[in-house]
Design an enzyme around this catalytic site. Sequence first.
Site, mmCIF file in Angstrom:
data_model
loop_
_atom_site.group_PDB
_atom_site.id
_atom_site.type_symbol
_atom_site.label_atom_id
_atom_site.label_comp_id
_atom_site.label_asym_id
_atom_site.label_seq_id
_atom_site.Cartn_x
_atom_site.Cartn_y
_atom_site.Cartn_z
ATOM 1 N N HIS A 1 18.882 26.831 -14.057
ATOM 2 C CA HIS A 1 19.299 28.382 -14.433
ATOM 3 C C HIS A 1 18.223 28.937 -14.478
ATOM 4 C CE1 HIS A 1 22.323 25.366 -16.712
ATOM 5 N NE2 HIS A 1 20.906 24.596 -17.040
ATOM 6 N N THR B 1 -4.323 -5.697 0.982
ATOM 7 C CA THR B 1 -3.531 -4.234 0.926
ATOM 8 C C THR B 1 -4.292 -3.205 2.180
ATOM 9 O OG1 THR B 1 -4.294 -3.264 -0.804
ATOM 10 C CG2 THR B 1 -2.093 -3.989 -0.999
ATOM 11 N N LYS C 1 1.166 -1.278 -0.319
ATOM 12 C CA LYS C 1 -0.141 0.371 -0.211
ATOM 13 C C LYS C 1 0.990 1.346 -0.157
ATOM 14 C CE LYS C 1 -4.350 0.295 0.507
ATOM 15 N NZ LYS C 1 -5.753 -0.210 0.113
#
Length: 304
Positions: free
Chosen positions: A264, A68, A23
């Site tokens: 940048h 789960t 999970k």
Amino acid sequence: MAHYRNDYKKNDEVEFVRTGYGKDMIKVLHIQRDGKYHSIKEVATSVQLTLSSKKDYLHGDNSDVIPTDTIKNTVNVLAKFKGIKSIETFAVTICEHFLSSFKHVIRAQVYVEEVPWKRFEKNGVKHVHAFIYTPTGTHFCEVEQIRNGPPVIHSGIKDLKVLKTTQSGFEGFIKDQFTTLPEVKDRCFATQVYCKWRYHQGRDVDFEATWDTVRSIVLQKFAGPYDKGEYSPSVQKTLYDIQVLTLGQVPEIEDMEISLPNIHYLNIDMSKMGLINKEEVLLPLDNPYGRITGTVKRKLTSRL
């Protein structure tokens, strides 16, 4: 024309390399109340388990599968009864629970990420129950443990955004027919730090204090002294300096990985408007960006 076989119900030509299920992103806010003084830990936890059998893959037999949803509930209950002193100890607790409770679980992997809440503070006085979200570096950890083995613990920092407006340059690089980048002695240096380190298995560790120490070292080597800074001739040099100083100051750390994107900021050309822009107004460029990585470890002789 390619020909495909349909007889893979029982196939001796393939084998499993690695399996796991679990999970992800189990979110918990744990509140510890000591009278009117409250402390919090908000975490997102992901759990992966590897089982000794593969019958769920091979035959669709779920008799060994821990749902789960049960994994999610277990994390919640462990937070209630064990608390969350640090995310590393919490991750170890989860690994140990599944390995000790289910004999057919042969590996447990847990990732925990902490939400960066900081207690309100004014004039040195800390608020008893109020917190502010401060995204100045996210604390995460990864713990993996196999049956009958010790937990392997990694901690890390991510999403730590830093910028300095000078004391950085880039010169002396290779130039070929495709090179348009000019050499520069002075530039902005911005990055979003990702670093991860592995702890020595035989040492007791104050995980919270160690994380704070590493974060301080990262900031120290990036910025330099407050009154004058420190020159960086390349992102690579700054990255390596952080690693060397960290391993020198924190004996609990065995190795360290760092990734630094070179974000940048480009000078905006105002010449068509008759203006000279002397690096005062810059354009933040999200992408593309350079990315510099490096991993160092202690030499064997340095451990003796």
